[in-house]
Structures are given as C-alpha cells and as structure tokens.
Design an enzyme around this catalytic site. Structure first.
Site, short mmCIF file in Angstrom:
data_model
loop_
_atom_site.label_atom_id
_atom_site.label_comp_id
_atom_site.label_asym_id
_atom_site.label_seq_id
_atom_site.Cartn_x
_atom_site.Cartn_y
_atom_site.Cartn_z
N LEU A 1 0.84 -1.20 0.00
CA LEU A 1 0.00 0.00 0.00
C LEU A 1 0.88 1.25 0.00
CD1 LEU A 1 -2.02 -2.24 0.76
CD2 LEU A 1 -3.17 -0.57 2.21
N GLU B 1 1.58 4.27 -2.96
CA GLU B 1 1.34 4.73 -4.32
C GLU B 1 2.63 5.08 -5.05
OE1 GLU B 1 -2.29 4.32 -2.43
OE2 GLU B 1 -0.63 5.58 -1.73
N GLN C 1 -6.02 3.34 -6.18
CA GLN C 1 -7.35 2.98 -5.68
C GLN C 1 -8.32 4.14 -5.61
OE1 GLN C 1 -8.05 1.11 -1.52
NE2 GLN C 1 -7.59 -0.57 -2.92
N TYR D 1 -5.56 9.35 -3.30
CA TYR D 1 -4.33 8.65 -2.93
C TYR D 1 -3.20 8.92 -3.91
CZ TYR D 1 -7.45 5.82 0.04
OH TYR D 1 -8.37 5.39 0.97
N HIS E 1 -12.60 9.72 -0.72
CA HIS E 1 -13.26 8.82 -1.67
C HIS E 1 -14.13 9.58 -2.66
CE1 HIS E 1 -12.46 6.47 2.05
NE2 HIS E 1 -11.91 5.68 1.16
#
Length: 721
Positions: free
Chosen positions: A443, A445, A467, A471, A516
C-alpha cells in the site's frame, strides 16, 4: 583564490611532495589490478577537469550547470565493478562513473557529452540541450532529474522487471543477469521516496521475489549545507531485513572497487538487494553559487582535501610503481588540456532555437499507428460483442481482452488481485491470467507508480491502479517528475509507456468524504504530455482504454485513465429501471482517438460541455430544458488533456451559447481550460460555467452542497439564455 584554484593547487603540491617507497606494493591480478586502477584514475581526472571546465564556461557566459562531482570520483571504481550493460540510474555527482562506463563500453566521448550538457547544446546526445543529465542509451545509463530520490522507485521497478519479463516470456531491455545500480546522496536517504523504494525492494525480497538492485549511498556528510548526523546512514540501513549492507571508504580506490565488486557479485548471484555505503567528500560546494565558508569551518574543508580521491589514486599508482610523481602531474595536465579544448568547442555549440524543437520529444503522437494497434486483437473477446454492460463491466472485459492480446501487459495495485479491486473492476482477472500478470502490491502509491515506470522502461506494458484519486496526490511527482520527463530528457531514446487507472470524482453515496470523493485533477492537467482520459459511458470506457494502451505501446504515451466511481455500476439515466446508462460492449476494433469529443443531440439553442459525472447530469438537464422549449446539445469532452479543442469549437459555434458543467473545483478545474481554449480560438459567443465549490468534499448528504447539481445546470442555462 577561487575554490577551483585551491583544489588544483592542493593536488599539485601534494603530488609533488609524495615520498617514494623503498618497496613498491603489488596490485593483485584479482581485485583492483593495474589496468583497472589506471582506468579509475583516468576517469577521475576527466571528471575533475570537467568540473573545472564547467566553472570556466560559466565565466564565459555559456555554462549553465555547475553541480559537480569533485570529491565523489570514487564512483569510477563502482562503475568498473559493474558491467556496461547493467542499467544505471545515477546521482547527479556521477561524472567519474559516467567517464568510467564510457571507457568500459568504448566509442563514447564522455567529456564531450557532459560539457555539451553544461552548454545546453542541441547536439548533446541524451537530452539535446534540454537539461544537463547523465544518460546514454549505449551505456545503459538512464537520465534522471535532480529531484531528490525520485528515481529510486523506478529503479526498483527496473530490477523487478528483469525476472518478471523472463517469467512472462517477453523481451526485456536488460540482460537476464543484470544488476540495477541506483545511486544517491546521504541527504536523499531521509526522503520518503527513498524510504519507500528501499522498503518496497526489501518487501519483495522478503517474499522471495527476485530484486537485483544495488542501492549506492554516496555519503559526503552534507545535504547542501545541512550536515548528516554522524553514522546515521549506517545505523538506518545496516540492519534491514532482506537488505545486505556493504560499506567502504569511497575515497580509497582499492576499498571502493573491492567492496563494490563484492556487493555487485552478491546481487548478481543471489538476485537480492544490497546497500553499498561509500564515504565521500565534496569539493567546490554544492554548486557554483554555494559559498561553503558560510557554513563550514576551514578545518573541515582542509580535512576533506586530505581525503581527495584523486590523491588517493595517485598515491596508489606511485606506490605501486605504475606512475612516477611527474607522470601523475603530466597526465593531470594532459587530461586538463584535452578537457579545456572540448570545453572551447562546447562554447560554440548550437543551442535549441524553437519551442517546437524543445517540446518535440515530450509527447509524440502517431494516431494512425495507434489506431492500427488498438484494432489488433489476440484471442476472442471475453464478452459477447453487443452485450449490455456497465462502466465497470466494460473496463473488466477490456482489461481481459488487452491481457489476451498483449503478453507483456501487467495489471497491479492495491487489492486488484485476489479481491478483484474495491469495486470489483479487476475481479476474475488474476484467476484467468495468473499472479505473474495480475497481482497485489504493497500500500504505497509511490511504489506502485515506480514499479510501473521501471516496468515500462524495461519492455513490459504496465496498467497499474491507484485505488482513489485522493491517494495519487502523495505520489504524483512520479508522473510529473519521472514519467513525463523521461522522453523529454532522452529525446525519446528511453520511454515508460503506462496507463494509470485511477478511480475518482465525486457523487458516491453511502461511502464518501474527501478521500473517496476527490474532484481535484488540476495537478494532472498541468503535466506536459500526459494524456488524461475521462470516460463516462461503458462503450467509451472500453474504446478509450484500448486507445491508451495502444498509445503506450506505439508512442510510449503516459496516460491517466480517470474512472468515475459513482458511474461504475450505474444502469439507469432518467428513471429507475430504464437501463439507459448501459451500452453494448463494443467490437474489439473500436477505439476513440486521443483528443476527440462526443456529442449528444443536435439542439441549436445551447451547448452543454461536460465530462465524467457531469454527462448524466447534463443529459438529464437537457431533457428538462427541452420540455421548456430549449433545444440543447451535450458535448462529452472525454479527454481532459489534450482537450478536444476542434470538436469543442465546432459544437460551441453551432449554438453560440456554451455552458460548461464542471464537477471539479471552480479554481483550478477543467472549466478554466475549456473557457480559455474557446477564447484563444476566437469564440465570440456567450459562455458561462457551473463548477463545484472550492472545498473538499464532506461526508454524507453535505456533499451535495459543494458538488454541481442538476438544478445548478438548469438555473445557469436559464440565465445564459
């Protein structure tokens, strides 16, 4: 006395005062032998005099780069411990390394290369006057920017790709037993990019994955003017899991070569990472404008002068009876004269003269070849052509089709493998194509993008996933500073084709908030040459993804493929159950040329220009406007960079009134670019825009207060008309 004069005088006086030994030492046949020691010395001399020449060229008004390698010439021994086919991603104090590798390979005038770079000459063989970098395709030296540690994630990706390409049976740019050399300074080890890259290499090796990379820290104890704490690098990196640590005095040619050779042999044999810590010194300051007297004591500078690597090699050669003191000085002067002659020629070199010439390597576009590649298919499509699909299903099927057509293609990212992605977009791909081609990453980037950059550079075709758009921002310099610059700094000799799939935008329900529901794309649109694709409909998602992959393969294009999360599984447009957002899965030969928009409707009263989630919003608003007697057309940009200016202008002139529906922010959003493009093209009609508020997107229903709504569109349309 200038720093150059002081360094030159100290070398001459110290060599002249060398005392001959009663008994000459013997340079062994193994290790640093006589021939290798002479190659080290000659490379060091070339590098030192090139630094002197760069300062002289600056005084003549044609020297634009003075970050030198003086004091770091021990890296010549490192170069000679490697093979000239081992890919090297180098620290910016690697002049002696470059000179030594040129000697290894033959046929390259390293001094001319470097001084043409200093002069920004258009004939410089790697960057062509665009920047002073170390790089040559013939030498497997990959040009790097000066951004601290930004090349380390790519280097890890190159190392990973060597074994992966062999496993996939595809061609690799490097020999199967190559060692990747990645060098950097002691200040760089503290950067998050370095920490993440080294961690990702250790993480891979810990799992038993081949990772043949040699990290080389050239430790001179200073980050410009800030001292590195004593023994910090050793304490930080000598006891890491799956990372073998080697250390040597980089100013001592025997110690540097023998330890470097041991480290290289370890990596080559075991295919595991190692960390080589070379103690160096730094002369002439950080760069030409740096006054060391402001932050260093005279005693510190004097102590460094006694460790001069040129002196150490001269002592070795005289003690071994290879050269006399006078021969050392004669060789020093001979090389100095040769370098100065090259510098004088470099002063007369032609610079770049036009903006078109400068920008030419950034983003080559060959649309006919891209179209032909996009139409090329391998095994039959995974979904029957014509089957109704959602956006997510269209992307899944297209990825499968592309994996079937391109054996060098790999898909990876957080949770994309066994789980199939947070939204199920890659579900089933790992089971069908195997863990070598579809796999999960750690995890990080920066590590994901670095892996992609190294893979593309090495001959693979990477399609990584980020994702969430939010991010990306902690890693976007991997796109800006590394991906987009490689063709620019190598005149297209090196390239890193990749398609970065990024789930983003707003309007998610039930799971949201800023991280998100991120609508910030300004940083992507600002990157020269980067293609930004933004499909909204399932058929466009499939066709545009094919285009991006084809452009990567044909032209080395770097693409950001923005996928609207809120539309992934959408089926309806106007009413529940109408299935109007589903489209037929398109034939595999269908693609969308980069920079071409799509128009819905033929109304002559108003042109709605939009993209992403704005498309269904605009289509619904257009239907309601039609009920009010307003005939509109909706233009889906589809490509945010480059913008489809010709299509945009044509559709704007068709009505004379343009309303831009922009789900990104009012400041720095896409609408700014759209309106500017219209004005630049001479559009004289009425223009208005609606955009999201300059705010982060909050959680829950509050998000509706900052994102563009259908009511906003209808209200603005009424005012415009």
């Amino acid at each position: 006395m200038s720093a150059v004069e002081d360094l030159d005088r100290h070398f001459r006086e110290t060599v002249a005062a060398l005392r001959s030994s009663d008994e000459a030492i013997q340079l062994p046949a193994g290790g640093l032998d006589t021939r290798t020691a002479m190659d080290v010395f000659d490379a060091q001399l070339e590098s030192r005099h090139t630094d002197f020449a760069a300062r002289w060229m600056q005084q003549q008004g044609r020297g634009y780069y003075t970050i030198g390698s003086s004091g770091h010439e021990g890296n010549a021994a490192l170069a000679l411990a490697l093979r000239p086919t081992d890919p090297a991603l180098l620290h910016y104090r690697s002049g002696a390394f470059y000179c030594a590798r040129a000697r290894q390979a033959g046929g390259v005038d390293a001094v001319r290369d470097m001084l043409l770079g200093v002069a920004a000459g258009a004939d410089e063989p790697i960057a062509g006057g665009r920047h002073k970098v170390y790089g040559r395709h013939e030498l497997a030296v990959i040009p790097q920017t000066s951004t601290i540690a930004s090349h380390l994630p790519r280097a890890v990706g190159v190392a990973w790709s060597i074994a992966r390409a062999k496993r996939l049976g595809t061609e690799c740019a490097w020999p199967g037993d190559a060692v990747v050399c990645c060098s950097f300074g002691d200040a760089s080890v503290n950067h998050s990019t370095a920490a993440g890259a080294i961690n990702s290499a250790c993480h891979a090796a810990y799992q038993g994955l081949p990772m043949p990379i040699l990290f080389v820290c050239e430790d001179n104890g200073l980050g410009i003017s800030v001292p590195t704490p004593h023994d910090w690098v050793r304490q930080a990196y000598s006891n890491r899991p799956s990372l073998t640590y080697f250390a040597a005095d980089g100013c001592d040619p025997r110690a540097a070569f023998n330890t470097a050779y041991e480290a290289v042999t370890h990596v080559r044999k075991n295919r595991q990472p190692a960390f080589l810590h070379l103690s160096m010194v730094r002369f002439l300051g950080h760069a030409g404008s740096d006054a060391e007297a402001a932050y260093r004591m005279p005693s510190e500078v004097a102590a460094d002068l006694e460790r001069d690597p040129l002196l150490a090699t001269a002592r070795l050669l005289t003690t071994a009876g290879v050269l006399t003191r006078q021969q050392v000085l004669d060789r020093y002067d001979e090389v100095g004269g040769q370098v100065l002659a090259v510098a004088k020629e470099a002063l007369e070199s032609e610079p770049l003269t036009t903006a078109t010439q400068i920008a030419a390597p950034i983003a080559p576009r060959r649309p006919e070849l891209v179209a032909a590649e996009a139409r090329r298919t391998g095994e039959p499509p995974t979904a029957p052509v014509g089957e109704p699909v959602t956006v997510a299903q269209a992307i899944t099927h297209t990825l499968a089709d592309l994996l079937g057509s391109h054996p060098e293609m790999v898909v990876f990212g957080e949770d994309v493998g066994r789980k199939g992605g947070v939204y199920g977009v890659t579900r089933g791909l790992q089971r069908r194509f195997g863990t070598a081609r579809v796999f999960d990453t750690l995890l990080d980037e920066q590590a994901i993008l670095g892996l992609a950059l190294g893979a593309g550079l090495s001959g693979l075709l990477p399609v990584p996933e980020i994702q969430y758009l939010a991010y990306l921002h902690n890693a976007e310099d991997q796109l800006r500073g590394e991906a987009a610059t490689l063709q620019f700094f190598s005149r297209g000799q090196y390239r890193n084709p990749l398609v970065v799939r990024i789930a983003g935008y707003g309007y998610q329900r039930g799971f949201g908030g800023h991280f998100h529901n991120d609508n910030a794309v300004g940083a992507l649109r600002d990157i020269p040459g980067l293609v930004v694709a933004s499909p909204s409909r399932p058929d466009d998602a499939a066709a545009m993804l094919r285009t991006c992959v084809a452009a990567g393969k044909v032209d080395g294009t770097v693409s950001a493929f923005l996928e609207p999360i809120a539309l992934y599984h959408t089926r309806d447009l106007h009413a529940e159950g109408d299935n109007a957002w589903l489209t037929a899965y398109p034939p595999s030969a269908e693609h969308v040329p980069i920079g071409r928009a799509r128009t819905y409707g033929t109304g002559t009263d108003l042109t709605l220009v939009t993209f992403g989630n704005g498309l269904p919003i605009s289509l619904r608003a257009a239907r309601r406007l039609e009920q009010q007697g307003i005939a509109s057309r909706v233009v889906d940009l589809r490509w945010l960079a480059p913008l489809p200016v010709d299509d945009l202008l044509r559709e704007a002139r068709a009505t004379g009134r343009v309303l831009v529906v922009d789900e990104t922010r009012r400041t720095g959003g896409v609408s700014e670019g759209v309106i500017t493009a219209l004005i630049d093209a001479g559009f004289s009609g009425a223009v208005r825009r609606v955009a999201s508020v300059d705010s982060f997107v909050p959680l829950g229903k509050a998000a509706e207060l900052v994102l563009v709504s259908e009511a906003d569109v209808e209200g603005a349309a009424g005012e415009l008309l």
